[in-house]
Write a protein that holds these residues in place. Sequence first.
Motif: not given
Length: 511
Positions: A64-89
């Motif tokens: 929700p913080l990302a949505r408010r500051e970037s105007r990107l939709p929740d589905a895109r942001l949730a997928g991007e966060l999943a990509r972020t944690t996948a690349q950490l792993r």
Amino acid sequence: MSDDVTGDVSAGMEPDTTTTGLHDVLRAATAAADLAAESDPGTRARWLRAVADALDAAAPVLVPLARRESRLPDARLAGELARTTAQLRLFASVALEGSCLEATIDHPDPEGVPPVPDLRRMLVPLGVVAVFAASNFPFAFSVAGGDTASALAVGNAVVVKAYPGHLELSRATAEVVVSALDAAGAPSGLFAVVEGFDTGVALVEHPAVRAVGFTGSVPGGRALFDRAARRPDPIPFHGELGSLNPVVVTRGALSARGPELAAGLAASFTLGAGQFCTKPGLVAVPASSEFDAALVAAVPEQAAPMLTPGIRAGFAARAAQVLAVAGVRVLTGRPPAGSGGDDGPVLPLVVEADVATVLGATDMLLEEAFGPLTVLVRYADEGELAALVAALPGSLTATIHAEGDEDVDGLVRACRAVAGRVLFEGWPTGVAVSWAQHHGGPYPATTSQHTSVGATATRRWLRPVAYQDAPQHRLPPPLRDHDPWGVVRRVDGVLQVPAANGGDAAPGAAG
């Protein structure tokens, strides 16, 4: 791309980290980097996995913080966060596998010409790495993104300069990362976030910083690159800047699947309102094609918001430059209003020109437009196409759509000369995070030959050191005769893959 260095209107409104605060952060980071450099791969992998788990758990707060500051939709942001944690792993796995260290042993050979002493070489971490967060990926290229993950994986400390449009999200993400690292036993000060335009400049120039990772615009990145080069001790500046990402459609491909190609292009250049670094910004098509009608029909008429008012204003100015070139014609859409106070959504814009027009205005038509704009370029024959491709600037990607019976070997070589990734029968938007990925290209796409996505991104944060005739107890663990880390090594020219990495630890097990 765009960021605060280029004059985003929010840049002057962010609270700067004080000079004293920056010194304190870098003093702690330097001490932490010394400890991290001595840590083993298993320890670093544990740190990264702890951060990934914590970010996954914090998704209900962060998205929700990302949505408010970037105007990107929740589905895109949730997928991007999943990509972020996948690349950490992924980078945890890269650390454990260990080939990124390039551990190499040459035993003495007195018969060599010249004689070879006992030589042992590996890559070691640089120390403190500065990372500039991007505007268009508030998770994956930001505070805990790929630059941070790859640098931590090989034993560096990281100081992130927050993007000014994502300050709340950056602070919240930093809290999660710091807390997770502390709980995992990482050295205090291993990771930190700082804020402010002037702070970013000071970060690049600070003697404690040994390398910089940047994702943003050509003007902003070049300004910082030049500062890094002008230091009394110049440091590597790994900048991802602007990319045109050309696409070439051959006559055979257009004849076989023109409507399909039009639909694919429309989806690709409008994805995320054209705010992807891999957006196709120029598409070469045969002059006799009927591509226009299919593309116009496929382009969505729905306007979309851009990430920040400053980015929108930059897109409006860039679109106006393109349309001011004589010989450029609008196929669909209209340029956004350019007034500073206008922050409304923008429509996709497709323009067309012939090769002569483009070659006569390369400064206007062969530069990235960060937003939903693409240029169709009509080529009359293969000679014109070759001239166009030869004039292209460096890009992250180049895409070829051709049929199997067409001779495009020369075109492939020409595209390889200007791009870091050559695609066939696909579209460049979307960058897989994997061992083989390369996300980089000749300038101005990047200032570095190394990738910012994928396993070999670690190479940016390492330097080689060779040890000659060193006693065993003076050597780093991977260079000792019996490696306690169990990483992939090359011994007397033969690759060794330990059993833990799917191989046989015996010399000569893998060649």
